[in-house]
Design an enzyme around this catalytic site. Structure first.
Site, PDB file in Angstrom:
ATOM      1  N   GLN A 138      24.529  52.020 113.574  1.00 39.60           N
ATOM      2  CA  GLN A 138      24.354  50.690 112.988  1.00 39.60           C
ATOM      3  C   GLN A 138      23.353  50.738 111.838  1.00 39.60           C
ATOM      4  OE1 GLN A 138      24.035  51.481 116.242  1.00 39.60           O
ATOM      5  NE2 GLN A 138      24.802  49.853 117.575  1.00 39.60           N
ATOM      6  N   GLN A 160      28.792  51.516 109.679  1.00 36.55           N
ATOM      7  CA  GLN A 160      28.841  50.623 110.837  1.00 36.55           C
ATOM      8  C   GLN A 160      27.921  49.419 110.607  1.00 36.55           C
ATOM      9  OE1 GLN A 160      28.145  52.579 114.586  1.00 36.55           O
ATOM     10  NE2 GLN A 160      28.161  50.687 115.752  1.00 36.55           N
ATOM     11  N   ASP A 161      28.462  48.215 110.915  1.00 35.11           N
ATOM     12  CA  ASP A 161      27.669  46.977 110.840  1.00 35.11           C
ATOM     13  C   ASP A 161      27.166  46.690 109.427  1.00 35.11           C
ATOM     14  OD1 ASP A 161      28.133  47.053 113.527  1.00 35.11           O
ATOM     15  OD2 ASP A 161      26.042  46.999 114.146  1.00 35.11           O
ATOM     16  N   ASP A 184      33.023  47.596 113.337  1.00 31.56           N
ATOM     17  CA  ASP A 184      32.452  46.236 113.374  1.00 31.56           C
ATOM     18  C   ASP A 184      31.724  45.894 112.082  1.00 31.56           C
ATOM     19  OD1 ASP A 184      33.303  46.364 116.037  1.00 31.56           O
ATOM     20  OD2 ASP A 184      31.314  46.869 116.791  1.00 31.56           O
ATOM     21  N   ARG A 240      37.428  42.709 117.472  1.00 33.63           N
ATOM     22  CA  ARG A 240      37.156  42.729 118.905  1.00 33.63           C
ATOM     23  C   ARG A 240      36.020  41.742 119.169  1.00 33.63           C
ATOM     24  NH1 ARG A 240      34.063  48.419 120.460  1.00 33.63           N
ATOM     25  NH2 ARG A 240      32.496  48.420 118.786  1.00 33.63           N
TER      26      ARG A 240
END
Length: 320
Positions: A138, A160-161, A184, A240
């Site tokens: 992240q 990520q993120d 994500d 998700r």
């Protein structure tokens, strides 16, 4: 007499700060690494914005790579960033979730952000926002908490993120933006509209991870966006549920071959299948086939899709 002199002083002070570009457009502050503006760093310009100011403060940022960990405090409202070019005006930092702070503690996902936006009515144009730490878990480029945040012709770079739509009561609008990442990489609780954006999928993962509060009718809505990238075929889910009431819709979008036929993932939370609202309407492209979509997602009817208007999604906030 004293009032008159004070007024003259304020006018002279503003004139000293105000500059204009080649087109004659005036800015309150100019940031330039070469010293040709009012400030050399962006944080200095942010700090110079008067707290609780009721008028817009326009800050022009000349081209350059500005490596700063930035904070726009809640007291700094109506701040408007304009970059010289989205490709050459780059705001970047390289923190990541597992990095240690001065106490030997991991800074975490929220602590990794390159830019924190807490002030209301923030606007950005023609700017790149980046977390340059690479594929290390992240690593947030921008964390947006303030209400009525608007981004036009901007880029968000990371893995990520990448983009953290943090605020539970925050409404956000992204137009003609480029957002890239892996897992994500658009996530959080805010209500956010993405219009005519390019969503670039790297490697494999999940485009969204909404944590929409249960009392909100809308979470993420993508209008006429291109979901593209260099990820392999069938390597991405559209979303998700980070939280049980996640809401995400793709409407009139182009979905690339990296989107898996089932479309959506339950994050190993079977109960979330009853509470999430994952919706699609009139999408096209190799990833848009709905014949194998998970049963708990929803293909909107024309009448249902018609309810996805800016007025319904964003309420009394009128996009200009």
């Amino acid at each position: 007499m004293k009032l008159f002199l004070s007024t003259i002083f304020l006018l002279l002070l503003h004139t000293a700060y105000a500059q204009q570009d080649q087109t004659g457009k005036k800015y309150d502050f100019v940031v330039a690494k070469d010293g040709s503006g009012n400030f050399k760093t962006i944080q200095e310009a942010i700090n110079a914005v008067p707290d609780m100011r009721r008028n817009e403060t326009v800050i022009f940022i000349k081209k350059g790579i500005y490596k700063e960990k930035l904070v726009l405090a809640e007291s700094k409202s109506l701040v408007h960033f304009i970059g010289e070019s989205k490709d050459s005006t780059i705001l970047t930092y390289d923190d990541f979730a597992s990095k240690k702070n001065a106490f030997g503690e991991e800074i975490g996902t929220s602590g990794s952000s390159s830019f924190y936006i807490y002030g209301k009515d923030f606007t950005a144009e023609n700017i790149t926002f980046e977390n340059s730490s690479g594929p290390v878990g992240q690593a947030v480029a921008v964390l947006v908490a303030g209400d009525r945040a608007k981004f036009k012709n901007c880029r968000f770079l990371g893995f990520q993120d990448t983009l953290y739509t943090y605020g539970y009561e925050s409404r956000q609008y992204y137009e003609n933006c480029y957002i890239e990442g892996t897992v994500d990489f658009i996530f959080g609780a805010s209500t956010a509209v993405f219009s005519n954006c390019t969503i670039f999928c790297k490697k494999g993962g999940y485009v969204t991870a909404a944590s929409t509060p249960g009392n909100k009718k809308f979470g993420y809505v993508f209008f006429q966006c291109s979901i593209t990238g260099d990820a392999p075929a069938n390597s991405y889910y559209l979303g998700r549920p980070w939280r049980p009431f996640a809401k995400t819709a793709f409407i009139d979008c182009q979905l690339g071959a990296m989107i898996r036929p089932e479309g959506w993932h339950n994050w190993s939370k079977p109960d979330a299948e009853r509470t999430t609202v994952y919706a699609e309407y009139n999408n096209n492209g190799p990833g848009a086939s709905n014949s194998k979509r998970v049963a708990w997602s929803h293909q909107l009817t024309k009448d249902e899709a018609a309810l996805y208007t800016l007025e319904n999604i964003l309420g009394d906030w009128k996009i200009k």
